[in-house]
Design a protein around this motif. Structure first.
Motif, PDB file in Angstrom:
ATOM      1  N   ASP A  41       0.827  -1.214   0.000  1.00 10.79           N
ATOM      2  CA  ASP A  41       0.000   0.000   0.000  1.00 10.79           C
ATOM      3  C   ASP A  41       0.856   1.257   0.000  1.00 10.79           C
ATOM      4  OD1 ASP A  41      -2.234  -1.641   0.085  1.00 10.79           O
ATOM      5  OD2 ASP A  41      -2.636  -1.285   2.224  1.00 10.79           O
ATOM      6  N   ASN A  42       2.073   1.151   0.520  1.00 11.12           N
ATOM      7  CA  ASN A  42       2.990   2.292   0.579  1.00 11.12           C
ATOM      8  C   ASN A  42       4.054   2.241  -0.513  1.00 11.12           C
ATOM      9  OD1 ASN A  42       2.589   4.108   3.187  1.00 11.12           O
ATOM     10  ND2 ASN A  42       1.981   2.015   3.695  1.00 11.12           N
ATOM     11  N   GLN A  43       3.776   1.482  -1.572  1.00 12.28           N
ATOM     12  CA  GLN A  43       4.647   1.372  -2.744  1.00 12.28           C
ATOM     13  C   GLN A  43       6.087   0.982  -2.414  1.00 12.28           C
ATOM     14  OE1 GLN A  43       2.659   4.564  -2.601  1.00 12.28           O
ATOM     15  NE2 GLN A  43       1.095   3.162  -3.347  1.00 12.28           N
ATOM     16  N   CYS A  44       6.246   0.079  -1.459  1.00 18.25           N
ATOM     17  CA  CYS A  44       7.582  -0.438  -1.143  1.00 18.25           C
ATOM     18  C   CYS A  44       7.974  -1.482  -2.191  1.00 18.25           C
ATOM     19  CB  CYS A  44       7.602  -1.078   0.237  1.00 18.25           C
ATOM     20  SG  CYS A  44       7.404   0.108   1.574  1.00 18.25           S
ATOM     21  N   ASP A  45       9.240  -1.529  -2.511  1.00 21.43           N
ATOM     22  CA  ASP A  45       9.756  -2.509  -3.468  1.00 21.43           C
ATOM     23  C   ASP A  45      10.147  -3.819  -2.800  1.00 21.43           C
ATOM     24  OD1 ASP A  45       9.520  -0.676  -5.595  1.00 21.43           O
ATOM     25  OD2 ASP A  45      11.492   0.168  -5.142  1.00 21.43           O
ATOM     26  N   PHE A  46      10.516  -3.770  -1.529  1.00 15.17           N
ATOM     27  CA  PHE A  46      10.928  -4.981  -0.834  1.00 15.17           C
ATOM     28  C   PHE A  46      10.793  -4.797   0.669  1.00 15.17           C
ATOM     29  CE2 PHE A  46      14.746  -2.409  -1.355  1.00 15.17           C
ATOM     30  CZ  PHE A  46      15.402  -2.515  -0.139  1.00 15.17           C
ATOM     31  N   ILE A  47      10.914  -5.934   1.367  1.00  8.03           N
ATOM     32  CA  ILE A  47      10.923  -5.962   2.831  1.00  8.03           C
ATOM     33  C   ILE A  47      12.228  -6.614   3.252  1.00  8.03           C
ATOM     34  CG2 ILE A  47       9.837  -6.906   4.911  1.00  8.03           C
ATOM     35  CD1 ILE A  47       7.190  -6.941   3.359  1.00  8.03           C
ATOM     36  N   LYS A  48      12.832  -6.082   4.301  1.00  8.67           N
ATOM     37  CA  LYS A  48      14.028  -6.719   4.840  1.00  8.67           C
ATOM     38  C   LYS A  48      13.859  -6.905   6.337  1.00  8.67           C
ATOM     39  CE  LYS A  48      16.936  -2.609   5.421  1.00  8.67           C
ATOM     40  NZ  LYS A  48      18.289  -2.116   5.295  1.00  8.67           N
ATOM     41  N   LEU A  49      14.546  -7.927   6.852  1.00  9.04           N
ATOM     42  CA  LEU A  49      14.471  -8.248   8.268  1.00  9.04           C
ATOM     43  C   LEU A  49      15.658  -9.117   8.630  1.00  9.04           C
ATOM     44  CD1 LEU A  49      13.424 -11.458   8.455  1.00  9.04           C
ATOM     45  CD2 LEU A  49      11.311 -10.394   7.724  1.00  9.04           C
ATOM     46  N   ASP A  50      15.812  -9.392   9.909  1.00  7.78           N
ATOM     47  CA  ASP A  50      16.862 -10.303  10.337  1.00  7.78           C
ATOM     48  C   ASP A  50      16.322 -11.213  11.420  1.00  7.78           C
ATOM     49  OD1 ASP A  50      18.159  -9.132  13.111  1.00  7.78           O
ATOM     50  OD2 ASP A  50      17.374  -7.549  11.825  1.00  7.78           O
ATOM     51  N   THR A  51      16.951 -12.367  11.578  1.00  7.79           N
ATOM     52  CA  THR A  51      16.543 -13.336  12.575  1.00  7.79           C
ATOM     53  C   THR A  51      17.748 -14.163  12.998  1.00  7.79           C
ATOM     54  OG1 THR A  51      14.861 -15.016  13.099  1.00  7.79           O
ATOM     55  CG2 THR A  51      15.894 -15.165  10.929  1.00  7.79           C
ATOM     56  N   LEU A  52      17.694 -14.683  14.184  1.00  3.79           N
ATOM     57  CA  LEU A  52      18.751 -15.566  14.663  1.00  3.79           C
ATOM     58  C   LEU A  52      18.383 -17.009  14.351  1.00  3.79           C
ATOM     59  CD1 LEU A  52      19.433 -13.824  18.088  1.00  3.79           C
ATOM     60  CD2 LEU A  52      20.783 -13.646  15.991  1.00  3.79           C
ATOM     61  N   SER A  53      19.386 -17.884  14.298  1.00  2.26           N
ATOM     62  CA  SER A  53      19.171 -19.259  13.872  1.00  2.26           C
ATOM     63  C   SER A  53      18.193 -20.020  14.769  1.00  2.26           C
ATOM     64  CB  SER A  53      20.500 -20.010  13.788  1.00  2.26           C
ATOM     65  OG  SER A  53      21.213 -19.919  14.998  1.00  2.26           O
ATOM     66  N   PHE A  54      18.053 -19.632  16.029  1.00  2.00           N
ATOM     67  CA  PHE A  54      17.111 -20.319  16.916  1.00  2.00           C
ATOM     68  C   PHE A  54      15.742 -19.653  16.926  1.00  2.00           C
ATOM     69  CE2 PHE A  54      19.497 -17.278  19.457  1.00  2.00           C
ATOM     70  CZ  PHE A  54      18.504 -16.599  20.126  1.00  2.00           C
ATOM     71  N   GLN A  55      15.565 -18.629  16.101  1.00  2.00           N
ATOM     72  CA  GLN A  55      14.292 -17.925  16.078  1.00  2.00           C
ATOM     73  C   GLN A  55      13.403 -18.426  14.942  1.00  2.00           C
ATOM     74  OE1 GLN A  55      15.744 -13.843  16.061  1.00  2.00           O
ATOM     75  NE2 GLN A  55      15.401 -13.660  18.262  1.00  2.00           N
ATOM     76  N   ALA A  56      13.330 -17.721  13.834  1.00  2.00           N
ATOM     77  CA  ALA A  56      12.261 -17.986  12.869  1.00  2.00           C
ATOM     78  C   ALA A  56      12.721 -18.066  11.418  1.00  2.00           C
ATOM     79  CB  ALA A  56      11.188 -16.908  13.016  1.00  2.00           C
ATOM     80  N   LEU A  57      13.924 -18.552  11.171  1.00  2.00           N
ATOM     81  CA  LEU A  57      14.427 -18.619   9.799  1.00  2.00           C
ATOM     82  C   LEU A  57      13.487 -19.410   8.892  1.00  2.00           C
ATOM     83  CD1 LEU A  57      16.616 -18.035   7.701  1.00  2.00           C
ATOM     84  CD2 LEU A  57      17.780 -20.105   8.480  1.00  2.00           C
TER      85      LEU A  57
END
Length: 141
Positions: free
Chosen positions: A94-110
Motif C-alpha cells: 500500500d505504501n509502494q515499497c519494493d521490498f521488505i528486509k528483516l533479520d533473525t537468529l538461527s534459533f528464532q524464525a528462519l
C-alpha cells in the motif's frame, strides 16, 4: 582544533547524528523517495485487550524494515505470526515499497520467513558463540 570522544546517552546528540546522516542520504535518493519514513506497529490483542504479539518496523525510502516480529511463546504455531507478516506485507505494498528486509537468529524464525518467500542474503556465524544471524529480503514487485 582538538576533538575528544565521549560516552553518554544524550538524546539531543543522538537526534543530531541521525538527522545529519538522514540529510546526507537525501542527496543520494530520487525526489519521489525523499521524506519517506513511517513507523509501522501492528499488535495482536486478546479479548481483554492485552498485547500477546506484534510487529514493529518502519518504512524507509522504498522498503519496509521489520525490526521485531514476536508472538507469545504459548501462541506460536497458531497462525498469528503469519497474519502479522501478511498484514505488514500489505502495508508495504500500500505504501509502494519494493521490498521488505528483516533479520533473525538461527534459533528464532528462519524457516518461518523462508516459508513466506523471504530469502537469505547474508549470514554471520559465531553469534552468541553457537548461533547464526541471518539477513533476509523479500521482493514485492
Amino acid at each position: 582544533m582538538q576533538f575528544h570522544i565521549t560516552k553518554e546517552t544524550d538524546k539531543e546528540s543522538v537526534k543530531y547524528i541521525n538527522n545529519e546522516l538522514y540529510q546526507y542520504n537525501l542527496k543520494h535518493f530520487p525526489e519521489d523517495l525523499r521524506g519517506r519514513y513511517k513507523e509501522i506497529n501492528l499488535f495482536v490483542r486478546d479479548e481483554n485487550d492485552h498485547v500477546c504479539g506484534g510487529l514493529i518496523g518502519e518504512i524507509c525510502w522504498n522498503w519496509l524494515e521489520i525490526q521485531i516480529l514476536m508472538v507469545n511463546e504459548d501462541l506460536r504455531k497458531s497462525g498469528l505470526g503469519t497474519k502479522l507478516l501478511l498484514e505488514a506485507e500489505q502495508v508495504a505494498r500500500d505504501n509502494q515499497c519494493d521490498f521488505i528486509k528483516l533479520d533473525t537468529l538461527s534459533f528464532q524464525a528462519l524457516d518461518f520467513y523462508q516459508k513466506h518467500g523471504y530469502e537469505v542474503y547474508g549470514s554471520i556465524n559465531n553469534v552468541g558463540r553457537e548461533h547464526m544471524h541471518h539477513y533476509l529480503k523479500k521482493d514485492l514487485k
